[in-house]
Design an enzyme around this catalytic site. Structure first.
Site, mmCIF file in Angstrom:
data_model
loop_
_atom_site.group_PDB
_atom_site.id
_atom_site.type_symbol
_atom_site.label_atom_id
_atom_site.label_comp_id
_atom_site.label_asym_id
_atom_site.label_seq_id
_atom_site.Cartn_x
_atom_site.Cartn_y
_atom_site.Cartn_z
ATOM 1 N N CYS A 304 0.816 -1.223 0.000
ATOM 2 C CA CYS A 304 0.000 0.000 0.000
ATOM 3 C C CYS A 304 0.846 1.268 0.000
ATOM 4 O O CYS A 304 0.644 2.172 -0.827
ATOM 5 C CB CYS A 304 -0.974 -0.022 1.175
ATOM 6 S SG CYS A 304 -0.205 0.029 2.812
ATOM 7 N N HIS A 352 -2.663 1.192 6.804
ATOM 8 C CA HIS A 352 -3.037 1.102 5.389
ATOM 9 C C HIS A 352 -3.249 2.499 4.826
ATOM 10 O O HIS A 352 -3.611 3.434 5.552
ATOM 11 C CB HIS A 352 -4.312 0.272 5.222
ATOM 12 C CG HIS A 352 -4.627 -0.020 3.787
ATOM 13 N ND1 HIS A 352 -3.811 -0.794 2.993
ATOM 14 C CD2 HIS A 352 -5.661 0.375 2.987
ATOM 15 C CE1 HIS A 352 -4.333 -0.879 1.776
ATOM 16 N NE2 HIS A 352 -5.439 -0.168 1.743
ATOM 17 N N HIS A 364 -5.786 1.801 -4.397
ATOM 18 C CA HIS A 364 -4.911 1.267 -3.343
ATOM 19 C C HIS A 364 -4.529 -0.177 -3.649
ATOM 20 O O HIS A 364 -5.123 -0.836 -4.501
ATOM 21 C CB HIS A 364 -5.582 1.367 -1.962
ATOM 22 C CG HIS A 364 -6.740 0.436 -1.770
ATOM 23 N ND1 HIS A 364 -7.040 -0.129 -0.545
ATOM 24 C CD2 HIS A 364 -7.681 -0.031 -2.626
ATOM 25 C CE1 HIS A 364 -8.119 -0.891 -0.663
ATOM 26 N NE2 HIS A 364 -8.529 -0.839 -1.908
#
Length: 392
Positions: A304, A352, A364
């Site tokens: 990520c 994240h 993402h």
């Protein structure tokens, strides 16, 4: 004849005839209760699908958190290795200069010995390994020429600095060893969490997996609904801002040029950010479909924070490697004011991140086993959103 017989008490008849029936019923009840008791733990031992899904998600989140720690350890190890290499090169260079100075001093000592200008052990003294020897015997310095004194001073300085650099290199090597150990630990943690998640999923039946897929579909539908709502809010806010800007422009035209100067001062900044954000988003869109791989920074795969770092790097903006650092690399703004290019962070432990593209959507790299994709910022519920950061 019958008069001498004792009549059976009513109670004995109840005891003799009805008791076996009651006993049988009681035993049956006990057996049923026993079966229920035995069956209950078995049912309890198997978690519900919702619990399985939560467990899998938790494992993936823990793996992602461990991935960030791995990334940080990897970055630290790389920096430490570079520092060690620099120090070792410096030590080698200083050692070479030290040897040259030693040879020069040896020549001076030999010349003095041949002329009798110093004691026979002068050469041994001048070739000593520790600077302290030179400081302890200053009387010899008085008998040396100016050139010899300069050579000795240079030698002492170089030897002292070389010893210092050697010590720094040793300490850096020890730190590098610790960093490498932390790197191995973080890597092992990631692999263990991923293995646990895969094992848990492998135990599910086809029917259970289908139900999990249905649950996930419902979550995505709810996320899409919230994303639409956010998009409407942002559209309304943008419209209000445009109307306010129009009113300000009309007011500034009647009041003079001062107002236009004020409005023009903010326009270049907004335009500059939009230009950079467009480049970052263009890069991110080009990565859609590439696999999530823990610790990856491209070009074939990403995690990520590796994706967001690479996207903004394409726009000329350098971001830190991990989510823990990226969340502090810009200005925090409310979700309702998020603009394309902003970074959206998730979970209380900030494990994240995605890059916002507008209308409640982001790009993402979700988790292991998935691919870079567009998805609602509400993909894991509104409560999962930690913050929004504008990096440039």
């Amino acid at each position: 004849m019958a008069s001498h017989r004792k009549s059976r008490p009513t109670g004995s008849r109840v005891a003799g005839i009805r008791t076996p029936a009651l006993a049988t019923a009681a035993l049956t009840s006990v057996a049923l209760l026993s079966q229920s008791a035995n069956a209950a733990p078995a049912a309890d031992d198997k978690p519900s699908l919702e619990e399985v899904e939560k467990k899998v998600d938790d494992l993936y989140r823990q793996a992602e958190s461990a991935t960030d720690k791995y990334n940080a350890a990897k970055e630290k190890t790389a920096k430490q290795r570079k520092r060690v290499d620099t120090l070792l090169d410096d030590v080698a260079e200083r050692t070479q200069k030290l040897n040259e100075a030693r040879e020069e001093l040896g020549s001076f000592a030999s010349a003095q010995y041949r002329t009798g200008a110093a004691a026979p052990d002068t050469a041994t003294f001048l070739l000593a390994d520790t600077p302290q020897d030179y400081f302890d015997q200053t009387q010899l310095m008085d008998r040396m020429t100016g050139r010899q004194k300069v050579a000795v001073d240079d030698y002492v300085t170089q030897q002292s600095e070389t010893m210092k650099k050697r010590q720094e290199a040793t300490e850096s090597l020890e730190t590098l060893t610790d960093s490498q150990a932390g790197l191995r630990t973080a890597k092992a943690t990631v692999q263990r969490k991923l293995a646990d998640a895969r094992e848990l999923m492998s135990k599910l039946t086809a029917e259970e997996k289908a139900r999990l897929a249905a649950i996930e579909k419902e979550k995505q539908a709810e996320a899409a609904r919230k994303a639409d709502e956010l998009a409407r809010q942002q559209a309304a806010q943008q419209k209000a801002q445009e109307e306010a800007a129009q009113q300000q422009d009309s007011g500034s035209s009647s009041s003079g040029s001062s107002g236009s100067d004020s409005s023009s001062s903010t326009a270049p900044a907004d335009s500059s950010y939009a230009t950079k954000a467009d480049k970052a988003l263009a890069f991110a869109r080009a990565q859609i479909g590439k696999p999530y791989v823990w610790g990856a920074v491209g070009p074939g795969s990403y995690d990520c924070s590796g994706l967001t770092q690479a996207a903004w790097k394409a726009a000329g903006v350098t971001l830190p490697r991990t989510t823990y650092d990226q969340v502090n690399a810009g200005t925090t703004v409310p979700l309702s004011q998020a603009r394309p290019g902003d970074l959206v962070f998730f979970y209380d432990d900030v494990t994240h991140v995605g890059i916002y593209i507008g209308n409640g959507m982001m790009i993402h790299a979700p988790k292991p086993g998935t691919y870079v994709r567009e998805e609602s910022v509400y993909y894991d519920g509104e409560s999962a959103i930690h913050s929004v950061v504008r990096p440039a």
